[in-house]
Design a protein around this motif. Sequence first.
Motif, PDB file in Angstrom:
ATOM      1  N   ALA A 173      -6.098   5.858   8.188  1.00 40.37           N
ATOM      2  CA  ALA A 173      -8.022   6.584   7.014  1.00 40.37           C
ATOM      3  C   ALA A 173      -8.386   6.354   6.335  1.00 40.37           C
ATOM      4  O   ALA A 173      -9.450   6.304   5.881  1.00 40.37           O
ATOM      5  N   ASP A 174      -7.149   5.722   5.292  1.00 42.44           N
ATOM      6  CA  ASP A 174      -7.639   5.704   3.750  1.00 42.44           C
ATOM      7  C   ASP A 174      -8.111   3.961   3.292  1.00 42.44           C
ATOM      8  O   ASP A 174      -7.896   4.144   1.627  1.00 42.44           O
ATOM      9  N   SER A 175      -7.922   3.617   4.075  1.00 41.15           N
ATOM     10  CA  SER A 175      -7.920   1.973   3.178  1.00 41.15           C
ATOM     11  C   SER A 175      -8.906   0.982   4.117  1.00 41.15           C
ATOM     12  O   SER A 175      -9.017  -0.279   4.515  1.00 41.15           O
TER      13      SER A 175
ATOM     14  N   ARG B 156      -1.330   6.432  10.111  1.00 45.45           N
ATOM     15  CA  ARG B 156      -2.651   6.370  10.847  1.00 45.45           C
ATOM     16  C   ARG B 156      -3.826   6.855   9.768  1.00 45.45           C
ATOM     17  O   ARG B 156      -4.199   6.519   9.789  1.00 45.45           O
ATOM     18  N   GLN B 157      -2.508   7.248   8.985  1.00 42.39           N
ATOM     19  CA  GLN B 157      -3.020   8.100   7.645  1.00 42.39           C
ATOM     20  C   GLN B 157      -3.200   7.008   6.781  1.00 42.39           C
ATOM     21  O   GLN B 157      -4.552   6.493   6.208  1.00 42.39           O
ATOM     22  N   VAL B 158      -2.480   5.597   7.174  1.00 46.13           N
ATOM     23  CA  VAL B 158      -3.666   4.770   6.199  1.00 46.13           C
ATOM     24  C   VAL B 158      -4.099   4.087   6.454  1.00 46.13           C
ATOM     25  O   VAL B 158      -5.245   3.454   5.406  1.00 46.13           O
TER      26      VAL B 158
ATOM     27  N   HIS C 202       3.243   6.129   9.047  1.00 46.70           N
ATOM     28  CA  HIS C 202       2.171   6.911   7.901  1.00 46.70           C
ATOM     29  C   HIS C 202       1.094   6.298   8.571  1.00 46.70           C
ATOM     30  O   HIS C 202       0.377   6.833   8.002  1.00 46.70           O
TER      31      HIS C 202
ATOM     32  N   ARG D 200       3.012   4.112   0.518  1.00 49.68           N
ATOM     33  CA  ARG D 200       3.731   4.784   1.833  1.00 49.68           C
ATOM     34  C   ARG D 200       4.181   3.027   2.912  1.00 49.68           C
ATOM     35  O   ARG D 200       4.227   3.848   3.957  1.00 49.68           O
TER      36      ARG D 200
ATOM     37  N   TYR E  83       0.543  -0.903   0.080  1.00 43.24           N
ATOM     38  CA  TYR E  83      -0.044   0.420  -0.243  1.00 43.24           C
ATOM     39  C   TYR E  83       0.357   1.396   0.309  1.00 43.24           C
ATOM     40  O   TYR E  83       2.085   1.110   0.229  1.00 43.24           O
TER      41      TYR E  83
END
Length: 236
Positions: free
Chosen positions: A107-109, A103-105, A101, A30, A28
Amino acid sequence: MSINPMSCNPERTELAQAQPRSVVFVAYPRMGLLDLTGAQSVFWVATRSLNERGLPGYALHTASLDGGPIQTGEGLVVETRRLDEWVDRPIDTLIVPGSAHIRQVMADSAPLMDWLRIASAIARRTTSVCSGSFLLARAGLLDGLRVATHWAMADLFERLFPQVELDRGAIFVRQDSVWTSAGVSAGIDLALALIEADDGRELAMQVARRLVVHYRRPDNQEQWSPLLQSQYPANT
């Protein structure tokens, strides 16, 4: 070091003419590069050794939701296949790398979480490297289990997933068919342990020797050792 094939796992020697075991690395954007390639290198070297002895080894696949190029956190681009290719195909080992990263992963996955739930039910074993444990936990695959993750992310993990028992110091943890490991290079320890479980200690030792790494650190060794701590100034 030579290896007598009969010293390997008996199940493995009986499958000398069988197909290679499928290892799917979940990619995925980053993700950590070494989280991915460290474990891949272990399985690659093990496969070469097994093939030399007439054993099938492992088929390594790097896959992402949409397939195609995936840029790692370090900037290197990795080519991948589509994860849905494995919905109806056997998976021996599922390996989820971590990310700085994460936390962002997470949120986006949401679609990735859905796929992990399906794939984990298919796979013989499900594993994670570093903060890849966050993705398994978000997918509900670690509830009630003892797990490992990167020491620097331990506080965050415990806040987000109180239903999971985090072993803060462990290099890796095995809970039945679920294996989790600590940060970055611990993915190599994890992969060596998986090889040992499949093919025996002698092969795992040979792989470690070829990669010029320690033969699997104990799973109860502290990530942040006293020796390492002593190398840092008191005010660090």
